[in-house]
Each structure stands twice: as structure tokens, then as C-alpha cells.
Scaffold this motif. Structure first.
Motif, short mmCIF file in Angstrom:
data_model
loop_
_atom_site.label_atom_id
_atom_site.label_comp_id
_atom_site.label_asym_id
_atom_site.label_seq_id
_atom_site.Cartn_x
_atom_site.Cartn_y
_atom_site.Cartn_z
N VAL A 98 0.85 -1.19 0.00
CA VAL A 98 0.00 0.00 0.00
C VAL A 98 0.89 1.23 0.00
O VAL A 98 1.77 1.38 0.85
N LEU A 99 0.65 2.11 -0.97
CA LEU A 99 1.35 3.39 -1.07
C LEU A 99 0.36 4.45 -0.63
O LEU A 99 -0.65 4.67 -1.29
N ALA B 232 -2.58 4.04 8.03
CA ALA B 232 -1.47 3.09 8.01
C ALA B 232 -1.36 2.34 9.34
O ALA B 232 -1.09 1.14 9.36
N GLN B 233 -1.58 3.05 10.45
CA GLN B 233 -1.55 2.40 11.76
C GLN B 233 -2.64 1.33 11.86
O GLN B 233 -2.40 0.23 12.35
N ARG B 234 -3.83 1.68 11.40
CA ARG B 234 -4.94 0.74 11.45
C ARG B 234 -4.66 -0.47 10.55
O ARG B 234 -4.90 -1.62 10.94
N ILE C 258 3.97 -1.20 3.53
CA ILE C 258 3.39 0.14 3.51
C ILE C 258 4.51 1.15 3.23
O ILE C 258 5.53 1.16 3.91
N VAL C 259 4.30 1.96 2.20
CA VAL C 259 5.21 3.06 1.89
C VAL C 259 4.43 4.35 2.02
O VAL C 259 3.38 4.52 1.38
N ALA D 146 4.68 2.72 8.80
CA ALA D 146 5.23 2.54 7.47
C ALA D 146 6.55 1.76 7.46
O ALA D 146 7.35 1.85 8.40
N ASP D 147 6.76 1.00 6.38
CA ASP D 147 8.03 0.30 6.18
C ASP D 147 9.09 1.23 5.59
O ASP D 147 10.28 1.02 5.77
N ASP D 148 8.62 2.24 4.87
CA ASP D 148 9.53 3.20 4.26
C ASP D 148 8.72 4.43 3.88
O ASP D 148 7.49 4.43 3.99
N TYR D 149 9.39 5.47 3.43
CA TYR D 149 8.70 6.69 3.03
C TYR D 149 9.43 7.30 1.85
O TYR D 149 10.60 7.02 1.58
#
Length: 250
Positions: free
Chosen positions: A53-54, A68-70, A79-80, A99-102
Motif C-alpha cells: 500500500v502506497l 497506516a496504523q490501522r 506500507i510506503v 510505514a516500512d519506508d517513506y
């Protein structure tokens, strides 16, 4: 190139940005699914499985960070976070909470896709990448260009993939290659590319140059993730290296 096809959910309320990211995802051979809010995204996830998911940080209604938290509490998915926030504290908080990254706007397409691939590899061990294979690039004279497995006749606007003659370049892809080949080993800006393509310059069309570059890389590069021939020169544009050189590392 990722060897396994994946579906990516893009949660972005800006239609232009959503379309741009969708084009980038499609250019990589992935399946994009778009949602304009956290609520729309939740409806999509109730019916479809996705690999990643972006999500934009600033969404209307439920914020991207809250969504993203939910999502993190409900399922194991990459999750990015896409954010315009320049604060290091904001980015760290996003990573710590979900998130895994941003990636920060504005971003280079190669940066976005590289981060997506890195997260996909960490969250899905079955996904692998092809190892880069060196390929020669040279000009043989009379307007002929050799790019690894491709023979390009610039004078007659013909490009042939020697290992798979059924593969072809579109007119736009060939025009881009022609523009870059006209000044080898020198950067060509997006504005210059647009001018030579006969397009008007605006933010959305300007980013479509990046999508066109991605599509061309997917066809002529041994590993589009680590381009040897068509490279990005940050702040300058794109450059065609005739000697191939080493791969560009994102």
C-alpha cells in the motif's frame, strides 16, 4: 526487475499525482489500484488482496498515518508513506508507527520504484530481482546504435531486439531514444525533451517524461532497477551513456 507480478494500492487524493503514480506502477509491470481516501482504500482492501500500500500522509478525513496504523494492526502488508512533510521528526514518526519506508514529494520515479521494490522484497521473500548483466553500447556509424541486445537505426527510425524480434519500441519511446542519442554522455533536461517532442511544459506532462523513460528502460536495460544506459542526473535530466559503464545505483 521483480520477477513476480504484484498489486499495489495507491491511496492519494490528488488526481494528477494519483495518475502519475499509477503510470509509474504500470510501467514497472505491476497492477495499480487507486483510492482517493482511507475510506475508499478500506473498501478496496475488503474485496482485494494487495502486496503493498502506497499511502499519502495528508488525506482528507482519516489521515494517511492513522490509516497506516490501522492497516498495520489488521494485516501484514508492505506500507510506503508518501509525504510532503519535510520534518525529520514527521518521517521518523511515520516509520515508527506503521510505514516500512517513506518517500518525500517531489520525488524521482527511480527513487519511488526502488523503495517499493525494497519493501516488497522484505515483506514477500518469494520476490526476487534479476542480477544486472553487462551489455555493450556503441555507435557503429551511419546513425546506427547498439544498446546491448538492441540494434537501432536512427536514420530510418528502426529498432530491433536481436533476441526477440517481436519486441518493438513505440513511436514516443523511439523519439525519446533519438533525443538522448543526439547528445550522448550529456544530460538532457525534461524541458528540452518536451520541446523536442512538441509537447507543452507543465507539471503533469513534465512527469510523463519520467514515465516514458521508465518504459524505455524496461525494454532496453538488462536491469531497469540499475540502469546502465539511460541514467538520471539529479537536477539535470537524463543522459545516454554510450559505454554502458557500471549500473546506476538508486
Amino acid at each position: 526487475m521483480l520477477s513476480q507480478k504484484v498489486r499495489i494500492l495507491i491511496v492519494e487524493d490528488d488526481p494528477d499525482m494519483s495518475e502519475l503514480i499509477c503510470d509509474l506502477i504500470e510501467a514497472e509491470g505491476w497492477d495499480p489500484v487507486c483510492a482517493g481516501s482511507a475510506e475508499e482504500a478500506a473498501a478496496v482492501l475488503a474485496q482485494q488482496d494487495v502486496s503493498l500500500v502506497l499511502v499519502d500522509h495528508n488525506l482528507p478525513g482519516t489521515s494517511g498515518r492513522t490509516f497506516a496504523q490501522r492497516l498495520r494492526s489488521e494485516r501484514d502488508v508492505g506500507i510506503v508513506m508518501v509525504t510532503a512533510a519535510g520534518s525529520a521528526a514527521d518521517r521518523v514518526l511515520g516509520l515508527e508507527t506503521a510505514a516500512d519506508d517513506y518517500v518525500v514529494k517531489p520525488f524521482e520515479p527511480i527513487e519511488l520504484t526502488a523503495r517499493i521494490k525494497a519493501v516488497l522484497r522484505r515483506t514477500n521473500p518469494s520476490i526476487r530481482t534479476e542480477q544486472p548483466v553487462p551489455e555493450p553500447v556503441s555507435v557503429t556509424g551511419c546513425g546506427h546504435l547498439i544498446l546491448g541486445d538492441w540494434s537501432v537505426d536512427l536514420a530510418n527510425r528502426r529498432a530491433t531486439c536481436n533476441s526477440d524480434p517481436s519486441r518493438t519500441l513505440t513511436s514516443a519511446e523511439f523519439s525519446l531514444l533519438e533525443i538522448l542519442a543526439s547528445t550522448p554522455d550529456k544530460p538532457v533536461s525534461r524541458a528540452q525533451i518536451l520541446e523536442q517532442l512538441g509537447a507543452e511544459t507543465d507539471r503533469h506532462v513534465d512527469r510523463n517524461v519520467d514515465v516514458l523513460v521508465l518504459r524505455l528502460r524496461r525494454k532496453i536495460e538488462p536491469n531497469p532497477d540499475l540502469p546502465r544506459h539511460i541514467r538520471t542526473r539529479r537536477g539535470k535530466g537524463y543522459i545516454l551513456h554510450l559505454d554502458g559503464g557500471g549500473p546506476q545505483v538508486p
